[in-house]
Design a protein around this motif. Structure first.
Motif, PDB file in Angstrom:
ATOM      1  N   ILE A  75      37.311  30.388  43.755  1.00  0.00           N
ATOM      2  CA  ILE A  75      35.830  30.577  43.736  1.00  0.00           C
ATOM      3  C   ILE A  75      35.553  31.225  45.004  1.00  0.00           C
ATOM      4  CG2 ILE A  75      33.777  29.095  43.860  1.00  0.00           C
ATOM      5  CD1 ILE A  75      35.351  27.018  42.236  1.00  0.00           C
ATOM      6  N   SER A  76      35.040  32.412  45.025  1.00  0.00           N
ATOM      7  CA  SER A  76      34.861  33.040  46.212  1.00  0.00           C
ATOM      8  C   SER A  76      33.496  32.416  47.061  1.00  0.00           C
ATOM      9  CB  SER A  76      34.415  34.543  46.026  1.00  0.00           C
ATOM     10  OG  SER A  76      33.251  34.402  45.207  1.00  0.00           O
ATOM     11  N   ARG A  77      33.318  32.858  48.351  1.00  0.00           N
ATOM     12  CA  ARG A  77      32.351  32.201  49.070  1.00  0.00           C
ATOM     13  C   ARG A  77      30.798  32.512  48.381  1.00  0.00           C
ATOM     14  NH1 ARG A  77      32.315  33.618  55.205  1.00  0.00           N
ATOM     15  NH2 ARG A  77      34.340  32.769  54.842  1.00  0.00           N
ATOM     16  N   SER A  78      30.579  33.790  47.737  1.00  0.00           N
ATOM     17  CA  SER A  78      29.491  34.051  47.062  1.00  0.00           C
ATOM     18  C   SER A  78      29.154  33.409  46.069  1.00  0.00           C
ATOM     19  CB  SER A  78      29.313  35.469  46.999  1.00  0.00           C
ATOM     20  OG  SER A  78      30.620  35.967  45.991  1.00  0.00           O
ATOM     21  N   LEU A  79      30.472  33.118  44.953  1.00  0.00           N
ATOM     22  CA  LEU A  79      30.336  32.374  44.011  1.00  0.00           C
ATOM     23  C   LEU A  79      30.165  30.738  44.118  1.00  0.00           C
ATOM     24  CD1 LEU A  79      30.728  32.260  40.732  1.00  0.00           C
ATOM     25  CD2 LEU A  79      33.124  31.873  40.929  1.00  0.00           C
ATOM     26  N   SER A 195      39.570  43.977  37.115  1.00  0.00           N
ATOM     27  CA  SER A 195      39.350  43.693  38.411  1.00  0.00           C
ATOM     28  C   SER A 195      38.587  42.284  38.615  1.00  0.00           C
ATOM     29  CB  SER A 195      38.710  44.630  39.322  1.00  0.00           C
ATOM     30  OG  SER A 195      37.467  45.077  38.823  1.00  0.00           O
ATOM     31  N   HIS A 196      37.548  41.927  37.817  1.00  0.00           N
ATOM     32  CA  HIS A 196      36.573  40.976  37.449  1.00  0.00           C
ATOM     33  C   HIS A 196      37.429  39.643  37.399  1.00  0.00           C
ATOM     34  CE1 HIS A 196      33.172  38.542  36.320  1.00  0.00           C
ATOM     35  NE2 HIS A 196      34.048  38.230  35.186  1.00  0.00           N
ATOM     36  N   LEU A 197      38.563  39.640  36.497  1.00  0.00           N
ATOM     37  CA  LEU A 197      39.378  38.633  36.204  1.00  0.00           C
ATOM     38  C   LEU A 197      40.368  38.143  37.245  1.00  0.00           C
ATOM     39  CD1 LEU A 197      39.918  39.338  32.266  1.00  0.00           C
ATOM     40  CD2 LEU A 197      38.706  37.349  33.337  1.00  0.00           C
ATOM     41  N   ILE A 198      40.941  39.341  37.798  1.00  0.00           N
ATOM     42  CA  ILE A 198      41.776  39.332  38.994  1.00  0.00           C
ATOM     43  C   ILE A 198      41.270  38.582  39.993  1.00  0.00           C
ATOM     44  CG2 ILE A 198      43.220  40.393  40.788  1.00  0.00           C
ATOM     45  CD1 ILE A 198      44.525  40.601  37.707  1.00  0.00           C
ATOM     46  N   SER A 199      39.935  38.870  40.460  1.00  0.00           N
ATOM     47  CA  SER A 199      39.155  38.305  41.529  1.00  0.00           C
ATOM     48  C   SER A 199      38.973  36.786  41.314  1.00  0.00           C
ATOM     49  CB  SER A 199      37.822  38.961  41.554  1.00  0.00           C
ATOM     50  OG  SER A 199      36.635  38.692  40.676  1.00  0.00           O
ATOM     51  N   LEU A 200      38.970  36.327  40.034  1.00  0.00           N
ATOM     52  CA  LEU A 200      38.957  34.779  39.748  1.00  0.00           C
ATOM     53  C   LEU A 200      40.243  34.268  39.729  1.00  0.00           C
ATOM     54  CD1 LEU A 200      36.119  35.436  37.077  1.00  0.00           C
ATOM     55  CD2 LEU A 200      35.855  33.775  39.225  1.00  0.00           C
ATOM     56  N   GLY A 201      41.366  34.811  39.908  1.00  0.00           N
ATOM     57  CA  GLY A 201      42.640  34.209  40.015  1.00  0.00           C
ATOM     58  C   GLY A 201      43.699  34.575  38.852  1.00  0.00           C
ATOM     59  N   ALA A 202      42.965  35.338  38.045  1.00  0.00           N
ATOM     60  CA  ALA A 202      44.232  35.941  36.820  1.00  0.00           C
ATOM     61  C   ALA A 202      45.265  36.667  37.363  1.00  0.00           C
ATOM     62  CB  ALA A 202      43.364  36.571  36.000  1.00  0.00           C
ATOM     63  N   GLU A 203      46.331  36.630  36.963  1.00  0.00           N
ATOM     64  CA  GLU A 203      47.678  37.428  37.296  1.00  0.00           C
ATOM     65  C   GLU A 203      48.302  38.324  36.114  1.00  0.00           C
ATOM     66  OE1 GLU A 203      51.116  34.816  38.346  1.00  0.00           O
ATOM     67  OE2 GLU A 203      49.354  33.881  38.738  1.00  0.00           O
ATOM     68  N   GLU A 204      48.815  39.278  36.285  1.00  0.00           N
ATOM     69  CA  GLU A 204      49.650  39.984  35.241  1.00  0.00           C
ATOM     70  C   GLU A 204      51.114  39.331  35.242  1.00  0.00           C
ATOM     71  OE1 GLU A 204      48.206  44.534  34.305  1.00  0.00           O
ATOM     72  OE2 GLU A 204      48.934  44.103  36.460  1.00  0.00           O
TER      73      GLU A 204
END
Length: 234
Positions: A75-79, A195-204
């Motif tokens: 959860i980013s600061r803006s979120l 990139s949207h999902l990666i920013s939320l903590g997703a990974e490959e």
């Protein structure tokens, strides 16, 4: 070599995911149908359908695979600010058809949809059977964001999301991840990198590792049925 599936045999086995093409990445099979039996079998083995209206049904198993471990949601600061300041309400399974229809609408950066009418009806049927679920975000009783996917055992296979207001789809994913973590789900499948999902903590992760996780978590007791009143073990 890409396999051709028999549309009259929904119980036929998919080829091993190791047979998938490298270019285009992950294309494994063509044809078949979107019956509940075939779809659930596909997801259990790390395979999903993705095609446009002018194409036959295409089945994919890309490598690497993008996943989100529920406890790793970021959860980013803006979120966090949006979570505090917007009067959003979160629910499960109260508007599945509306969510899938909204996901199928063109959005900025995605002018065409892969969610055909055939796809909609297939996932609505899975919802009626208790396997497909929606997470909804409302503001002042208006549906402003959400997502949908399939749950098998302790795995949630995410399909698509939409947002009509600031961060609404992200907040749906945050609530989903927290709910799944509380119920010891091991994995949220996000399918392909964004990139949207990666920013939320997703990974490959490697496809082989992904399939090992499916074998482990899909065979655990699941939560089949409506999640409207909460996720109750079946």
């Amino acid at each position: 070599m890409i396999s051709l599936l028999d549309p009259d045999n929904p119980e036929e086995h998919f080829p091993p995911v190791e047979n998938a093409e490298q270019e285009p990445d992950g294309l494994l099979a063509v044809g078949g149908d979107l019956s509940p039996t075939r779809l659930l079998n596909a997801y259990r083995h790390g395979i999903f359908p993705w095609y446009s209206s002018e194409q036959p049904i295409l089945w994919w198993a890309p490598d690497p695979r993008t996943v989100l471990f529920p406890e790793s949601i970021k959860i980013s600061r803006s979120l966090a600010k949006t979570l505090r300041n917007r009067n959003y309400q979160f629910t499960f399974d109260t508007a599945f058809s509306e969510v899938i229809n909204a996901c199928a609408m063109p959005q900025p950066g995605r002018e065409e949809t892969w969610i055909t009418e055939e796809m909609k009806q297939a996932y609505i049927q899975l919802h009626q059977l208790g396997f497909a679920h929606s997470a909804e975000i409302r503001e002042n009783n208006r549906l402003v964001g959400g997502l949908y996917g399939i749950a098998i055992g302790r795995v949630f296979f995410g399909e698509s999301m939409f947002s009509l207001e600031r961060d609404a789809s992200k907040i749906a994913l945050v609530h989903l991840a927290h709910s799944l973590a509380d119920r010891e789900f091991g994995l949220i499948d996000c399918q392909v990198y964004t990139s949207h999902l990666i920013s939320l903590g997703a990974e490959e992760i490697e496809r082989r590792h992904f399939c090992d996780l499916l074998q482990r978590f899909c065979n655990q007791p699941g939560f089949i049925g409506s999640w409207t009143e909460g996720i109750d073990e079946s």
